[in-house]
Enzyme design. Structure first.
Site, PDB file in Angstrom:
ATOM      1  N   ASN A   9     -16.890 -13.600  36.820  1.00 46.13           N
ATOM      2  CA  ASN A   9     -17.516 -12.398  36.256  1.00 46.13           C
ATOM      3  C   ASN A   9     -19.025 -12.649  36.183  1.00 46.13           C
ATOM      4  O   ASN A   9     -19.491 -13.363  35.304  1.00 46.13           O
ATOM      5  CB  ASN A   9     -16.919 -12.148  34.855  1.00 46.13           C
ATOM      6  CG  ASN A   9     -17.600 -11.002  34.136  1.00 46.13           C
ATOM      7  OD1 ASN A   9     -18.376 -10.251  34.729  1.00 46.13           O
ATOM      8  ND2 ASN A   9     -17.301 -10.860  32.851  1.00 46.13           N
ATOM      9  N   LYS A  11     -21.335 -10.659  35.458  1.00 43.51           N
ATOM     10  CA  LYS A  11     -22.009  -9.848  34.420  1.00 43.51           C
ATOM     11  C   LYS A  11     -23.286  -9.230  34.977  1.00 43.51           C
ATOM     12  O   LYS A  11     -23.365  -8.952  36.174  1.00 43.51           O
ATOM     13  CB  LYS A  11     -22.261 -10.698  33.172  1.00 43.51           C
ATOM     14  CG  LYS A  11     -20.986 -11.380  32.686  1.00 43.51           C
ATOM     15  CD  LYS A  11     -21.067 -11.946  31.304  1.00 43.51           C
ATOM     16  CE  LYS A  11     -19.742 -12.590  30.957  1.00 43.51           C
ATOM     17  NZ  LYS A  11     -19.682 -13.106  29.616  1.00 43.51           N
ATOM     18  N   HIS A  96     -13.364  -5.807  28.723  1.00 43.09           N
ATOM     19  CA  HIS A  96     -14.095  -7.020  28.362  1.00 43.09           C
ATOM     20  C   HIS A  96     -14.705  -6.837  26.976  1.00 43.09           C
ATOM     21  O   HIS A  96     -15.130  -5.734  26.622  1.00 43.09           O
ATOM     22  CB  HIS A  96     -15.189  -7.300  29.409  1.00 43.09           C
ATOM     23  CG  HIS A  96     -15.781  -8.653  29.246  1.00 43.09           C
ATOM     24  ND1 HIS A  96     -16.720  -8.928  28.277  1.00 43.09           N
ATOM     25  CD2 HIS A  96     -15.555  -9.827  29.892  1.00 43.09           C
ATOM     26  CE1 HIS A  96     -17.051 -10.217  28.355  1.00 43.09           C
ATOM     27  NE2 HIS A  96     -16.349 -10.777  29.327  1.00 43.09           N
ATOM     28  N   GLU A  98     -17.483  -7.511  25.813  1.00 36.62           N
ATOM     29  CA  GLU A  98     -18.853  -6.975  25.813  1.00 36.62           C
ATOM     30  C   GLU A  98     -18.834  -5.448  25.979  1.00 36.62           C
ATOM     31  O   GLU A  98     -19.669  -4.752  25.412  1.00 36.62           O
ATOM     32  CB  GLU A  98     -19.679  -7.661  26.916  1.00 36.62           C
ATOM     33  CG  GLU A  98     -19.974  -9.108  26.550  1.00 36.62           C
ATOM     34  CD  GLU A  98     -20.102 -10.061  27.726  1.00 36.62           C
ATOM     35  OE1 GLU A  98     -20.254  -9.613  28.874  1.00 36.62           O
ATOM     36  OE2 GLU A  98     -20.028 -11.289  27.472  1.00 36.62           O
ATOM     37  N   GLU A 168      -9.468 -13.890  26.239  1.00 33.73           N
ATOM     38  CA  GLU A 168     -10.839 -14.373  26.084  1.00 33.73           C
ATOM     39  C   GLU A 168     -11.249 -14.288  24.617  1.00 33.73           C
ATOM     40  O   GLU A 168     -11.702 -13.218  24.155  1.00 33.73           O
ATOM     41  CB  GLU A 168     -11.804 -13.503  26.897  1.00 33.73           C
ATOM     42  CG  GLU A 168     -11.557 -13.523  28.381  1.00 33.73           C
ATOM     43  CD  GLU A 168     -12.844 -13.214  29.139  1.00 33.73           C
ATOM     44  OE1 GLU A 168     -13.253 -14.052  29.943  1.00 33.73           O
ATOM     45  OE2 GLU A 168     -13.450 -12.157  28.903  1.00 33.73           O
ATOM     46  N   GLY A 174     -19.532 -17.390  26.414  1.00 37.14           N
ATOM     47  CA  GLY A 174     -20.958 -17.677  26.540  1.00 37.14           C
ATOM     48  C   GLY A 174     -21.516 -18.571  25.445  1.00 37.14           C
ATOM     49  O   GLY A 174     -22.730 -18.694  25.305  1.00 37.14           O
ATOM     50  N   SER A 214     -16.227 -19.840  28.115  1.00 35.24           N
ATOM     51  CA  SER A 214     -16.831 -21.164  28.307  1.00 35.24           C
ATOM     52  C   SER A 214     -15.940 -22.123  29.080  1.00 35.24           C
ATOM     53  O   SER A 214     -15.898 -23.330  28.795  1.00 35.24           O
ATOM     54  CB  SER A 214     -17.253 -21.773  26.959  1.00 35.24           C
ATOM     55  OG  SER A 214     -18.247 -20.967  26.349  1.00 35.24           O
TER      56      SER A 214
END
Ligand code: PGA
Length: 254
Positions: A9, A11, A96, A98, A168, A174, A214
């Site tokens: 991904n 991003k 996701h 985000e 996730e 991250g 991560s």
């Protein structure tokens, strides 16, 4: 052991030229290494065509990072599932954290996106995961249960068989704070229990569930060797060829 999946991904990263370089480097290295894992890359929308143009040797598949919940028409700025399908995109990340957080994507919208993807023969990579306060309050499973149920359990068995799930944990994305292999294994097993309750044991067993957050070349083997972890959804580490290929190779180990 079945074939694992590694999805990158990207991003909202990289210039057009950087993206082209990364795709070229990936192609060369994948061609050399020929990992057995299925590799999917998810570049930003404007770079999807680059990726599909280079896809001639079928070394990787291509996913989008998002799709519209609408079918077509006057929705300025949106990209539909049918547009993606028409350019050889095969997968699409949906839900996701985000997107849930910064774009207020709620369960209802995500259900519509899943339906759009399936209606246009895209494979959804549906993301679920709890925040740190939710985990600390012992609500991690409750949150994941809600996300899985609301996002996916309206599907019938045939439709559900086309879904990939990515667990996730938000606190791991991250941050460098990877979930321990035990934490990941435990949640993957829990998700399978939910699927078995809603569908049946066979469907639960056959559903591909990836870990994301991560995941890197240092911890990939520990994670991927856990029972029920079918590969990874990789963010930061998918932008570096060596890291990403190392993860793909670790996912290919017997
Ligand atoms: P990360 O991101 O690997 O950079 O933690 C994973 C993701 O958000 O899919």
């Amino acid at each position: 052991m079945r074939r694992k999946i590694v999805a990158g991904n990207w991003k909202m990263n990289l210039s057009f030229t950087d993206a082209e370089d990364l795709i070229n480097d990936l192609l060369d290295t994948l061609d050399e290494e020929k990992p057995t894992a299925e590799v999917i890359i998810c570049p930003p929308y404007p770079y999807l065509e680059l990726a599909t143009d280079y896809m001639e040797e079928n070394l990787f598949k291509i996913g989008a990072q998002n799709i519209s919940s609408f079918d077509a028409g006057a929705y300025t700025g949106e990209v539909s599932a049918s547009m993606l399908k028409s350019m050889d995109v095969t997968h699409c990340i949906i839900g996701h954290s985000e997107r849930r957080k910064y774009f207020n994507e709620d369960d209802k919208m995500l259900t519509a996106k899943v339906n759009q993807a399936l209606a246009h023969q895209l494979t959804p990579i549906f993301c679920v995961g709890e925040s740190l306060p939710e985990r600390e309050a012992g609500k991690d499973k409750e949150v994941v249960r809600r996300q899985v149920r609301h996002g996916l359990f309206h599907l019938d068995t045939v439709e559900f068989a086309r879904i990939i799930i990515a667990y996730e944990p938000v606190w791991a994305i991250g941050t460098g704070m990877t979930a321990t292999p035990e934490q990941a294994k435990d949640m993957h097993a829990y998700i399978r229990t939910l699927i078995a309750e809603r569908y049946d044991e066979k469907v639960a067993e056959e559903t591909m569930i990836l870990y994301g957050g991560s995941c890197n070349s240092e911890n990939a083997t520990d994670l991927f060797s856990q029972e029920g972890i079918d590969g990874g959804l990789i963010g930061g580490a998918s932008l570096k060829v060596d890291e990403f290929i190392s993860i793909c190779k670790q996912a290919s180990a017997k």
